[in-house]
Motif scaffolding. Sequence first.
Motif, short mmCIF file in Angstrom:
data_model
loop_
_atom_site.label_atom_id
_atom_site.label_comp_id
_atom_site.label_asym_id
_atom_site.label_seq_id
_atom_site.Cartn_x
_atom_site.Cartn_y
_atom_site.Cartn_z
N ASP A 172 0.81 -1.22 0.00
CA ASP A 172 0.00 0.00 0.00
C ASP A 172 0.84 1.27 0.00
O ASP A 172 0.30 2.37 0.15
N ALA A 173 2.16 1.14 -0.14
CA ALA A 173 3.02 2.32 -0.17
C ALA A 173 2.63 3.22 -1.34
O ALA A 173 2.29 2.74 -2.42
N PRO A 174 2.65 4.55 -1.14
CA PRO A 174 2.19 5.46 -2.20
C PRO A 174 2.90 5.29 -3.53
O PRO A 174 2.28 5.43 -4.58
N PHE A 175 4.20 5.00 -3.51
CA PHE A 175 4.90 4.89 -4.79
C PHE A 175 4.51 3.63 -5.56
O PHE A 175 4.68 3.57 -6.77
N PHE A 176 3.98 2.60 -4.88
CA PHE A 176 3.44 1.45 -5.59
C PHE A 176 2.05 1.77 -6.16
O PHE A 176 1.70 1.33 -7.25
N ALA A 177 1.26 2.54 -5.41
CA ALA A 177 -0.06 2.94 -5.90
C ALA A 177 0.08 3.76 -7.17
O ALA A 177 -0.84 3.78 -8.01
N ALA A 178 1.20 4.43 -7.36
CA ALA A 178 1.42 5.24 -8.56
C ALA A 178 1.42 4.41 -9.82
O ALA A 178 1.16 4.93 -10.91
N PHE A 179 1.70 3.11 -9.70
CA PHE A 179 1.69 2.24 -10.88
C PHE A 179 0.29 1.72 -11.19
O PHE A 179 0.01 1.31 -12.31
N ARG A 180 -0.58 1.71 -10.19
CA ARG A 180 -1.94 1.21 -10.40
C ARG A 180 -2.87 2.30 -10.92
O ARG A 180 -3.94 2.00 -11.46
N ALA A 181 -2.48 3.54 -10.72
CA ALA A 181 -3.28 4.67 -11.20
C ALA A 181 -2.33 5.75 -11.69
O ALA A 181 -1.23 5.45 -12.15
N SER A 182 -2.72 6.99 -11.56
CA SER A 182 -1.86 8.08 -11.99
C SER A 182 -0.74 8.31 -10.96
O SER A 182 -0.99 8.26 -9.75
N PRO A 183 0.48 8.57 -11.42
CA PRO A 183 1.57 8.87 -10.48
C PRO A 183 1.52 10.29 -9.91
O PRO A 183 2.29 10.62 -9.01
N LEU A 184 0.63 11.13 -10.40
CA LEU A 184 0.61 12.52 -9.99
C LEU A 184 0.36 12.72 -8.49
O LEU A 184 1.03 13.54 -7.86
N PRO A 185 -0.60 12.01 -7.84
CA PRO A 185 -0.78 12.21 -6.39
C PRO A 185 0.48 11.89 -5.59
O PRO A 185 0.83 12.64 -4.66
N TRP A 186 1.16 10.79 -5.92
CA TRP A 186 2.40 10.46 -5.22
C TRP A 186 3.47 11.51 -5.50
O TRP A 186 4.18 11.95 -4.59
N TYR A 187 3.57 11.94 -6.74
CA TYR A 187 4.57 12.94 -7.13
C TYR A 187 4.36 14.24 -6.35
O TYR A 187 5.31 14.82 -5.81
N ARG A 188 3.12 14.69 -6.26
CA ARG A 188 2.83 15.94 -5.55
C ARG A 188 3.10 15.80 -4.05
O ARG A 188 3.61 16.72 -3.41
N ALA A 189 2.73 14.64 -3.48
CA ALA A 189 2.99 14.42 -2.05
C ALA A 189 4.48 14.37 -1.76
O ALA A 189 4.95 14.89 -0.73
N GLU A 190 5.24 13.77 -2.65
CA GLU A 190 6.69 13.69 -2.49
C GLU A 190 7.30 15.09 -2.55
O GLU A 190 8.17 15.43 -1.73
N LEU A 191 6.85 15.89 -3.46
CA LEU A 191 7.36 17.27 -3.56
C LEU A 191 6.99 18.08 -2.31
O LEU A 191 7.80 18.88 -1.82
N ALA A 192 5.78 17.86 -1.79
CA ALA A 192 5.36 18.60 -0.60
C ALA A 192 6.24 18.25 0.60
O ALA A 192 6.61 19.12 1.39
#
Length: 277
Positions: free
Chosen positions: A172-192
Amino acid sequence: AVIILNRRGEAQGLACRDCAYTFCCSSCAAPYRVRDEATLHCPLCNKTMDAPARCAHCRSPSLRAYGEGIRALAKKMRKRLPADVPIVVFEKDGKGDLPENTPSVLIGTDAVRPHIRWERTSTLVLADADGASATPDFRANEKIFCEISAIRFSLASSHAHPRLIVQTHRPDAPFFAAFRASPLPWYRAELADRQKFGYPPYALLARILAAHADREELYRAMERLQSRFEEIRSALQSARRRESLLPEEETIAIEGPYSLYPERQGNKWRAALLLKL
């Protein structure tokens, strides 16, 4: 098929089941790796020692190897696969060539990737894919994401029906969820997170490393260096503000001194300062 596991040898380390003592290099203080059943090996200074029969601390004979390496994985695969299925273990640091005949199962560290014949690889397994996420590196999740993305691209561009299997303890780690859907939410959270804690791309990092045989003298020298940087920082900020070049809220952070891992290497203690500009 290709299996990538970023742990060389038999195991990552050797520890006592009774007192949890871990066998470490006397020169580097880094945990010995289990090269084979008879040898322990320091990954930093290449020092070796015979595999012990008892714990050096409590003398218990109950020792266990932890962090399975690619050699141990190959032995397990050998027991599970038919005898006529060849298995090749690639343990070199990206040097040399693989055998001419493409093996049915290739097991190696990440160093094997440049040597993979992608057009003949239909299945690739990333074993313990998120192991690096536990390291003290703000880029750890990014590196895992980029590694998986590169492998997916290589498989998809070279084979009609590729299969990528990722072993993880954190599905359930966010960077794995990025492969199941759009990577944009993980990317934005990482930048924040990086903006919040002052990491690139919102700051420049500079790390000053030092080593000395005497631990106390090392930290005294690092504290003197830190004080000097504090003086330079104050003078620089005052000058830039007078010239209206630096906003009032912008700061230059100096963190440390802090110990590195492993703290000792080659009979010298190690420490660092971190500058965020």
